[in-house]
Design a protein around this motif. Structure first.
Motif, short mmCIF file in Angstrom:
data_model
loop_
_atom_site.label_atom_id
_atom_site.label_comp_id
_atom_site.label_asym_id
_atom_site.label_seq_id
_atom_site.Cartn_x
_atom_site.Cartn_y
_atom_site.Cartn_z
N PHE A 124 46.14 -60.70 -17.27
CA PHE A 124 45.67 -62.06 -16.97
C PHE A 124 46.81 -62.93 -16.43
O PHE A 124 46.61 -63.77 -15.54
N TYR A 137 47.73 -54.76 -6.09
CA TYR A 137 48.28 -55.99 -6.67
C TYR A 137 49.78 -56.10 -6.37
O TYR A 137 50.28 -57.19 -6.08
N ILE A 160 46.86 -65.75 -8.21
CA ILE A 160 45.99 -66.87 -7.86
C ILE A 160 46.82 -68.10 -7.48
O ILE A 160 46.55 -68.76 -6.47
N LYS A 161 47.83 -68.39 -8.30
CA LYS A 161 48.67 -69.57 -8.05
C LYS A 161 49.37 -69.48 -6.70
O LYS A 161 49.35 -70.44 -5.91
N MET A 197 47.33 -61.87 -12.86
CA MET A 197 46.30 -62.44 -12.00
C MET A 197 46.53 -63.94 -11.79
O MET A 197 46.31 -64.46 -10.70
N HIS A 198 46.98 -64.60 -12.85
CA HIS A 198 47.28 -66.04 -12.72
C HIS A 198 48.37 -66.27 -11.67
O HIS A 198 48.28 -67.21 -10.86
N SER A 254 34.13 -60.40 -9.95
CA SER A 254 35.51 -59.95 -9.80
C SER A 254 35.71 -59.21 -8.47
O SER A 254 36.77 -59.32 -7.84
N TYR A 283 37.75 -67.30 -12.70
CA TYR A 283 37.68 -65.86 -12.47
C TYR A 283 37.15 -65.13 -13.69
O TYR A 283 36.27 -64.26 -13.58
N ILE A 284 37.66 -65.50 -14.88
CA ILE A 284 37.24 -64.82 -16.11
C ILE A 284 35.79 -65.14 -16.46
O ILE A 284 34.98 -64.24 -16.74
N ARG A 320 41.07 -71.64 -6.41
CA ARG A 320 40.87 -70.53 -7.34
C ARG A 320 41.55 -70.83 -8.68
O ARG A 320 42.59 -71.49 -8.73
N SER A 321 40.95 -70.34 -9.73
CA SER A 321 41.55 -70.53 -11.05
C SER A 321 41.29 -69.29 -11.90
O SER A 321 40.29 -68.59 -11.71
N LEU A 322 42.20 -69.04 -12.82
CA LEU A 322 42.05 -67.89 -13.70
C LEU A 322 40.84 -68.05 -14.60
O LEU A 322 40.10 -67.09 -14.84
#
Length: 214
Positions: A190, A149, A197-198, A193-194, A105, A93-94, A88-90
């Motif tokens: 963002f 979240y 994801i990380k 979210m990063h 999303s 995703y965007i 997965r990567s930001l």
């Protein structure tokens, strides 16, 4: 020689069996010896067959025992299922969210919850799925999404040690970026979210490694 009538052994060249008085002749005794030999041979063949059957049974039993032992040993091993997503990567995703008008999303949230629930299984927690995320976020005017979240960030941080990992960011970090990061030109969500994801990628990668899926 042996008497063919009673089976008694006759010594020398006797013509009459001393036990039963039946006449003795060489042909009868040859037949008796032949029959005796055949009986002995048949018994030996039967004995060999029985021994062979026992040997086969022992081998089969040994194989069954080994299978049971192997199954018992494998019972303590992790189940090798499908590998979890670690790519997965930001940016993805965007971009995909923009291309699909936001549909991606929601798929992203679904897969994120799915993989985290597998990797963190056994911790007594469960990350809500897509339906709960959409419905409860709508009912609470987005408040549930922030809670989702926040709890996800905490769950990742709490499960990191079981995979020999350490995350400095937790749910509070995520929540702060979402609430106050918008003041930094709107990039806070963002960044949050990063982080999610990380950390999810690291947890999933460690899970795959522990299960021999990579």
């Amino acid at each position: 020689m042996f008497c063919v009538n009673c089976g008694s052994k006759v010594e020398g060249n006797e013509k009459i069996c001393p036990n039963c008085g039946a006449p003795i002749n060489a042909n009868n005794n040859n037949n008796a010896n032949y029959n005796t030999n055949n009986s002995n041979e048949g018994f030996n063949n039967f004995t060999n067959s029985v021994n062979h059957a026992f040997d086969n049974a022992e081998q089969s039993l040994g194989s069954a025992v080994n299978d049971v032992k192997q199954s018992f040993n494998n019972a303590g091993q992790p189940y090798r299922g499908e590998a979890l997503n670690t790519n997965r990567s930001l940016l993805g995703y965007i971009v995909l969210s923009i291309i699909t008008c936001g549909i991606y999303s929601y798929y992203f949230i679904y897969k994120l919850a799915y993989d985290v629930n597998i990797a963190c299984d056994g911790d007594g927690e469960k990350t809500g799925g897509l339906v709960a995320f959409i419905v409860l976020s709508f009912i609470t005017c987005g408040i549930y999404a922030l809670i989702w979240y926040y709890k996800l960030g905490n769950r990742l941080a709490e499960n990191a040690p079981r995979y020999n990992l350490h995350f400095s960011e937790n749910g509070t970090t995520i929540l702060m970026w979402y609430l106050f990061g918008v003041l930094l030109c709107g990039i806070g969500p963002f960044i949050a979210m990063h982080i999610l994801i990380k950390n999810t990628n690291k947890i999933c990668s460690a899970y795959n490694y522990s299960r021999g899926l990579i």
